[in-house]
Write a protein that holds these residues in place. Structure first.
Motif, PDB file in Angstrom:
ATOM      1  N   GLN A 128      16.068  51.893  45.511  1.00  0.00           N
ATOM      2  CA  GLN A 128      16.673  50.863  46.518  1.00  0.00           C
ATOM      3  C   GLN A 128      16.828  49.436  45.629  1.00  0.00           C
ATOM      4  N   TRP A 129      16.054  49.406  44.650  1.00  0.00           N
ATOM      5  CA  TRP A 129      16.585  48.071  43.676  1.00  0.00           C
ATOM      6  C   TRP A 129      17.935  48.146  43.373  1.00  0.00           C
ATOM      7  N   THR A 130      18.342  49.172  42.520  1.00  0.00           N
ATOM      8  CA  THR A 130      19.583  49.302  42.225  1.00  0.00           C
ATOM      9  C   THR A 130      20.683  49.141  43.204  1.00  0.00           C
ATOM     10  N   SER A 131      20.611  49.466  44.370  1.00  0.00           N
ATOM     11  CA  SER A 131      21.520  49.499  45.340  1.00  0.00           C
ATOM     12  C   SER A 131      22.030  48.045  45.459  1.00  0.00           C
ATOM     13  N   TYR A 132      21.251  47.148  45.084  1.00  0.00           N
ATOM     14  CA  TYR A 132      21.529  45.752  45.374  1.00  0.00           C
ATOM     15  C   TYR A 132      22.437  45.251  44.226  1.00  0.00           C
ATOM     16  N   LEU A 133      22.637  45.988  43.067  1.00  0.00           N
ATOM     17  CA  LEU A 133      23.008  45.545  41.728  1.00  0.00           C
ATOM     18  C   LEU A 133      24.576  45.307  41.930  1.00  0.00           C
ATOM     19  N   PRO A 134      25.182  46.077  42.946  1.00  0.00           N
ATOM     20  CA  PRO A 134      26.838  45.578  42.968  1.00  0.00           C
ATOM     21  C   PRO A 134      26.921  44.101  43.530  1.00  0.00           C
ATOM     22  N   LEU A 135      25.956  43.627  44.197  1.00  0.00           N
ATOM     23  CA  LEU A 135      25.952  42.278  44.692  1.00  0.00           C
ATOM     24  C   LEU A 135      25.598  41.268  43.380  1.00  0.00           C
ATOM     25  N   VAL A 136      24.814  41.703  42.529  1.00  0.00           N
ATOM     26  CA  VAL A 136      24.470  40.690  41.440  1.00  0.00           C
ATOM     27  C   VAL A 136      25.785  40.953  40.560  1.00  0.00           C
ATOM     28  N   GLY A 137      26.348  42.057  40.481  1.00  0.00           N
ATOM     29  CA  GLY A 137      27.476  42.315  39.647  1.00  0.00           C
ATOM     30  C   GLY A 137      28.576  41.282  40.114  1.00  0.00           C
ATOM     31  N   ILE A 138      28.708  41.357  41.338  1.00  0.00           N
ATOM     32  CA  ILE A 138      30.041  40.259  41.776  1.00  0.00           C
ATOM     33  C   ILE A 138      29.693  38.810  41.720  1.00  0.00           C
ATOM     34  N   ALA A 139      28.206  38.621  41.725  1.00  0.00           N
ATOM     35  CA  ALA A 139      27.934  37.304  41.270  1.00  0.00           C
ATOM     36  C   ALA A 139      28.397  36.581  39.995  1.00  0.00           C
ATOM     37  N   PHE A 140      28.273  37.876  38.983  1.00  0.00           N
ATOM     38  CA  PHE A 140      28.581  37.391  37.615  1.00  0.00           C
ATOM     39  C   PHE A 140      30.283  37.830  37.364  1.00  0.00           C
ATOM     40  N   ASN A 141      30.867  38.692  37.902  1.00  0.00           N
ATOM     41  CA  ASN A 141      32.043  39.034  37.780  1.00  0.00           C
ATOM     42  C   ASN A 141      33.071  37.874  38.206  1.00  0.00           C
ATOM     43  N   VAL A 142      32.891  37.565  39.358  1.00  0.00           N
ATOM     44  CA  VAL A 142      33.973  36.461  39.878  1.00  0.00           C
ATOM     45  C   VAL A 142      34.150  35.201  38.919  1.00  0.00           C
ATOM     46  N   PRO A 143      32.968  34.588  38.395  1.00  0.00           N
ATOM     47  CA  PRO A 143      33.348  33.619  37.475  1.00  0.00           C
ATOM     48  C   PRO A 143      33.795  34.183  36.020  1.00  0.00           C
ATOM     49  N   LEU A 144      33.490  35.362  35.656  1.00  0.00           N
ATOM     50  CA  LEU A 144      34.068  36.160  34.561  1.00  0.00           C
ATOM     51  C   LEU A 144      35.546  36.310  34.804  1.00  0.00           C
ATOM     52  N   TYR A 145      35.867  36.949  35.890  1.00  0.00           N
ATOM     53  CA  TYR A 145      37.552  36.970  36.174  1.00  0.00           C
ATOM     54  C   TYR A 145      38.152  35.647  36.034  1.00  0.00           C
ATOM     55  N   VAL A 146      37.844  34.699  36.697  1.00  0.00           N
ATOM     56  CA  VAL A 146      38.403  33.471  36.773  1.00  0.00           C
ATOM     57  C   VAL A 146      38.505  32.812  35.547  1.00  0.00           C
ATOM     58  N   LEU A 147      37.501  32.820  34.645  1.00  0.00           N
ATOM     59  CA  LEU A 147      37.512  32.444  33.308  1.00  0.00           C
ATOM     60  C   LEU A 147      38.494  32.973  32.274  1.00  0.00           C
ATOM     61  N   THR A 148      38.187  34.342  32.266  1.00  0.00           N
ATOM     62  CA  THR A 148      39.239  35.091  31.571  1.00  0.00           C
ATOM     63  C   THR A 148      40.417  34.996  31.852  1.00  0.00           C
ATOM     64  N   VAL A 149      40.846  34.856  33.121  1.00  0.00           N
ATOM     65  CA  VAL A 149      42.308  34.815  33.659  1.00  0.00           C
ATOM     66  C   VAL A 149      42.637  33.671  33.053  1.00  0.00           C
ATOM     67  N   SER A 150      41.878  32.348  33.266  1.00  0.00           N
ATOM     68  CA  SER A 150      42.348  31.047  33.107  1.00  0.00           C
ATOM     69  C   SER A 150      42.762  30.847  31.373  1.00  0.00           C
ATOM     70  N   LEU A 151      41.846  31.425  30.624  1.00  0.00           N
ATOM     71  CA  LEU A 151      41.845  31.489  29.329  1.00  0.00           C
ATOM     72  C   LEU A 151      42.930  32.391  28.623  1.00  0.00           C
ATOM     73  N   GLY A 152      43.305  33.571  29.363  1.00  0.00           N
ATOM     74  CA  GLY A 152      44.371  34.319  29.031  1.00  0.00           C
ATOM     75  C   GLY A 152      45.867  33.583  29.222  1.00  0.00           C
ATOM     76  N   ARG A 153      45.779  32.780  30.447  1.00  0.00           N
ATOM     77  CA  ARG A 153      47.089  32.188  30.765  1.00  0.00           C
ATOM     78  C   ARG A 153      47.154  31.023  29.698  1.00  0.00           C
ATOM     79  N   ALA A 154      46.085  30.326  29.376  1.00  0.00           N
ATOM     80  CA  ALA A 154      46.307  29.099  28.139  1.00  0.00           C
ATOM     81  C   ALA A 154      46.683  29.691  27.041  1.00  0.00           C
ATOM     82  N   TYR A 155      46.081  31.010  26.627  1.00  0.00           N
ATOM     83  CA  TYR A 155      46.411  31.409  25.236  1.00  0.00           C
ATOM     84  C   TYR A 155      47.882  32.259  24.891  1.00  0.00           C
ATOM     85  N   SER A 156      48.096  32.683  26.325  1.00  0.00           N
ATOM     86  CA  SER A 156      49.542  33.441  26.342  1.00  0.00           C
ATOM     87  C   SER A 156      50.639  32.309  26.528  1.00  0.00           C
TER      88      SER A 156
END
Length: 174
Positions: A128-156
């Motif tokens: 029951q506790w691990t069933s909420y982990l995808p929501l926690v993952g989204i909370a960390f993945n969204v800023p990770l995706y945005v930051l990674t894409v912006s850094l990739g754009r700056a470097y490339s």
């Protein structure tokens, strides 16, 4: 010229890996990592159940390595063109990536614990506790995706051509 070639090579690795691994990969790995409903009825003993759950661990390790390719590209770009502001952002990316890998692994392993040793579904407090982990993952993945894409754009993006010197399509004479 060599640095420009290495930057271009890193961009050729970074963008496809980001698209295929980060945006399409989760669908593939999700279908491969979870114990399917067809497997649960065939599990008859607790040993078989634990073997099925532990069988997901190598897949999760491979998944973590595959997902690390864009982060490794960012680290290599930073080594090639050191810049303190970007280095802090890359360190943030690495930390966010580590958290998302841990959260994703816990969730995927928890999702493989879908049935008990007798082929019956169960929902323990841990599940029951691990069933909420995808929501926690989204909370960390969204800023990770945005930051990674912006850094990739700056470097490339080429920095050796000033923005004012780039010819516009209507200025190009054949």
């Amino acid at each position: 010229m060599t640095r420009l070639a290495v930057r271009a090579l890193l961009a050729v690795v970074f963008w496809p890996s980001l698209f295929f691994f980060w945006f399409l990969g989760p669908f593939v790995f999700l279908s491969l990592s979870a114990t399917s409903s067809e497997v649960c009825p065939r599990l008859e003993t607790r040993v078989e159940f634990l073997a099925a759950a532990n069988g997901t661990i190598p897949m999760l390790a491979v998944q973590g390595l595959v997902y690390a390719v864009p982060i490794l590209c960012l680290v290599l770009w930073e080594r090639l063109l050191p810049e303190p502001a970007r280095a802090r952002h890359i360190a943030t990316c690495v930390k966010l990536f580590a958290v998302t890998i841990v959260v994703g692994t816990l969730w995927a392993y928890g999702s493989s614990l879908m049935c008990d040793g007798y082929g019956q579904p169960f929902f323990s407090p841990v599940w029951q506790w691990t069933s909420y982990l995808p929501l926690v993952g989204i909370a960390f993945n969204v800023p990770l995706y945005v930051l990674t894409v912006s850094l990739g754009r700056a470097y490339s993006t080429r920095e050796d051509v000033p923005a004012g010197d780039v010819p516009q399509p209507d200025q190009i004479v054949p």
